[in-house]
Scaffold this motif. Structure first.
Motif, PDB file in Angstrom:
ATOM      1  N   ASP A  67      43.251  42.345  40.108  1.00 14.23           N
ATOM      2  CA  ASP A  67      43.007  41.831  38.764  1.00 14.23           C
ATOM      3  C   ASP A  67      41.609  42.291  38.368  1.00 14.23           C
ATOM      4  O   ASP A  67      40.601  41.775  38.862  1.00 14.23           O
ATOM      5  N   GLN A  68      41.540  43.305  37.488  1.00 17.09           N
ATOM      6  CA  GLN A  68      40.249  43.903  37.146  1.00 17.09           C
ATOM      7  C   GLN A  68      39.399  42.999  36.257  1.00 17.09           C
ATOM      8  O   GLN A  68      38.189  43.214  36.139  1.00 17.09           O
ATOM      9  N   ASP A  69      40.024  42.008  35.633  1.00 17.68           N
ATOM     10  CA  ASP A  69      39.249  41.052  34.832  1.00 17.68           C
ATOM     11  C   ASP A  69      38.547  40.038  35.726  1.00 17.68           C
ATOM     12  O   ASP A  69      37.399  39.654  35.481  1.00 17.68           O
ATOM     13  N   GLU A  70      39.268  39.590  36.779  1.00 13.40           N
ATOM     14  CA  GLU A  70      38.720  38.560  37.669  1.00 13.40           C
ATOM     15  C   GLU A  70      38.119  39.137  38.943  1.00 13.40           C
ATOM     16  O   GLU A  70      37.380  38.458  39.651  1.00 13.40           O
ATOM     17  N   GLY A  71      38.459  40.391  39.258  1.00 14.17           N
ATOM     18  CA  GLY A  71      37.939  41.011  40.468  1.00 14.17           C
ATOM     19  C   GLY A  71      38.523  40.448  41.745  1.00 14.17           C
ATOM     20  O   GLY A  71      37.836  40.359  42.766  1.00 14.17           O
TER      21      GLY A  71
ATOM     22  N   TYR B 118      49.867  33.404  37.733  1.00 15.25           N
ATOM     23  CA  TYR B 118      48.841  33.831  36.795  1.00 15.25           C
ATOM     24  C   TYR B 118      49.401  34.349  35.471  1.00 15.25           C
ATOM     25  O   TYR B 118      48.933  33.970  34.394  1.00 15.25           O
ATOM     26  N   ASP B 119      50.409  35.216  35.522  1.00  7.66           N
ATOM     27  CA  ASP B 119      50.888  35.833  34.293  1.00  7.66           C
ATOM     28  C   ASP B 119      52.270  36.426  34.523  1.00  7.66           C
ATOM     29  O   ASP B 119      52.708  36.588  35.671  1.00  7.66           O
TER      30      ASP B 119
END
Length: 310
Positions: free
Chosen positions: A14-18, A57-58
C-alpha cells in the motif's frame, strides 16, 4: 502467497500507507449471482472490525478481467497450518494462546445481531503474526449473517463440516465444530478423517454417525480431550459456544511449568493398542487402518468449493 479454485492471493504494498497488504483476486466469470454474493460479502467485511479478525481495507470490481479485488491485512506468519509445518510442533502454552484468540474472534462474530457464521473455520483460514504471536481469523468468503438458520447447499470444507450441516441446518455451532476439528489438526499435525483418503462417502458417513477422526484418539491429554469434546458434541444443544469455551479449564492456565511441555500424543504402536481396546469394549466400530497422513505430507485440501448435500 496462495491460491484456490477461484481466488489468488498476492503480497502487495500500500503505497499510501507504506505497509504490506494481501491482494486477493476472486474470479466471478461474469456470473451475476457470484458477483452479488461478493458484494454482500464486501458489505459484511466493512462492518467487521476486531483484533482477531483479518482487517479489510478496500475492494473493487475489475470488469475487464471479471475479478473482484479485495485488499486485506497481511499476516507475516501465513496460515497456522503452514506455520506449524515450517516451525512446529509447538508447546501446549502456545496452542492454548492460539485457541483463546480464535475463540475471542468467533465470539465477536457470533455476538453480532444477527450472528455472523464463518462456515469455513480450519487451520488454512487462521493466520498468525510470527513476530507478535497474534492469531486472526481470515478468509471470510463464506461468511453469512444468520437470518433463518437454513441454507440450500452445504458450504465449507468437508472434513470440518458438522453433522447438522448436511441437513442444511446452520447456527453458530457449525463454527464451533469446525474449530474443534481444527484443534485436533493443530495438536496432532494430522488432517481430520485423513484415514478416509479424501473419499467423500466415507467422510460423510463418519461425520453423520458421530464417529471421531482417528487423529482424535492419538491425543493423550485428558484436559485437551475434554475441551475438544465440548466443541464436537454431536448434538448442537450440548455443544458449547465460544463464550463458554473461553471459560474451559484447558484455557485457564496460560503460563507456568504445567504448560511448558509438548502435547502428549500416542505413537502408532500405542494408538493401535488403544484402538483395539476401544473396539473390544464396543466404544468405537471396527477400524481397518490407523494410517493418517500428517500435515507435513502436503495432502491436497479437499475442501475447495461447495460440497452438496450427501
Amino acid at each position: 502467497m496462495g491460491c484456490g479454485a477461484f481466488k489468488v492471493v498476492y503480497k502487495a504494498i500500500d503505497q499510501d500507507e507504506g505497509i504490506e497488504v494481501a491482494w486477493n483476486e476472486i474470479s466471478v466469470s461474469g456470473d451475476l449471482q457470484s458477483l452479488d454474493s461478493l458484494v454482500s460479502e464486501v458489505k459484511l467485511l466493512k462492518d467487521i472490525q476486531h483484533p482477531h479478525i483479518i482487517a479489510f481495507y478496500d475492494a473493487w470490481y475489475d470488469e475487464d478481467n471479471l475479478k473482484v479485488v479485495l485488499i486485506t491485512e497481511r499476516m507475516t506468519g501465513g496460515t497456522i497450518k503452514n506455520f506449524i509445518q515450517k516451525k512446529g510442533p509447538f508447546k501446549l502454552n502456545v496452542i492454548k494462546r492460539w485457541c483463546k484468540q480464535i475463540l475471542i474472534g468467533l465470539d465477536y462474530l457470533h455476538s453480532h445481531n444477527p450472528p455472523i457464521v464463518h462456515h469455513d473455520i480450519k487451520s488454512d483460514n487462521i493466520f498468525v503474526n510470527s513476530i507478535t504471536g497474534i492469531v486472526k481469523i481470515g478468509d471470510l468468503g463464506l461468511c453469512t449473517q444468520l437470518f433463518e438458520g437454513k441454507i440450500k447447499d452445504v458450504v465449507g470444507t468437508l472434513e470440518f463440516l458438522s453433522p447438522e450441516s448436511f441437513e442444511g441446518t446452520v447456527s453458530e455451532a457449525v463454527d464451533i465444530w469446525a474449530f474443534g476439528m481444527s484443534v485436533i489438526e493443530i495438536t496432532t499435525l494430522e488432517y481430520p478423517y485423513s484415514e478416509c483418503k479424501s473419499n467423500f462417502g466415507m467422510v460423510y458417513r463418519k461425520i453423520t454417525r458421530g464417529e471421531r477422526p482417528l487423529a482424535y484418539y492419538r491425543i493423550n491429554d485428558q484436559e485437551l480431550l475434554s475441551f475438544i469434546n465440548d466443541c464436537i458434541s454431536y448434538k448442537t444443544e450440548t455443544r458449547k459456544n465460544a463464550k463458554e469455551l473461553l471459560e474451559h479449564p484447558f484455557l485457564n492456565i496460560l503460563d507456568g511449568l504445567s504448560d511448558a511441555r509438548f502435547i502428549s500424543l500416542r505413537s502408532d504402536m500405542e494408538l493401535e493398542k488403544y484402538l483395539q481396546e476401544l473396539q473390544i469394549s464396543g466404544t468405537i466400530p471396527l477400524l481397518k487402518s490407523i494410517s493418517s497422513p500428517a500435515l507435513s505430507s502436503n495432502k491436497p485440501d479437499t475442501g475447495k468449493g461447495t460440497p452438496k448435500n450427501g
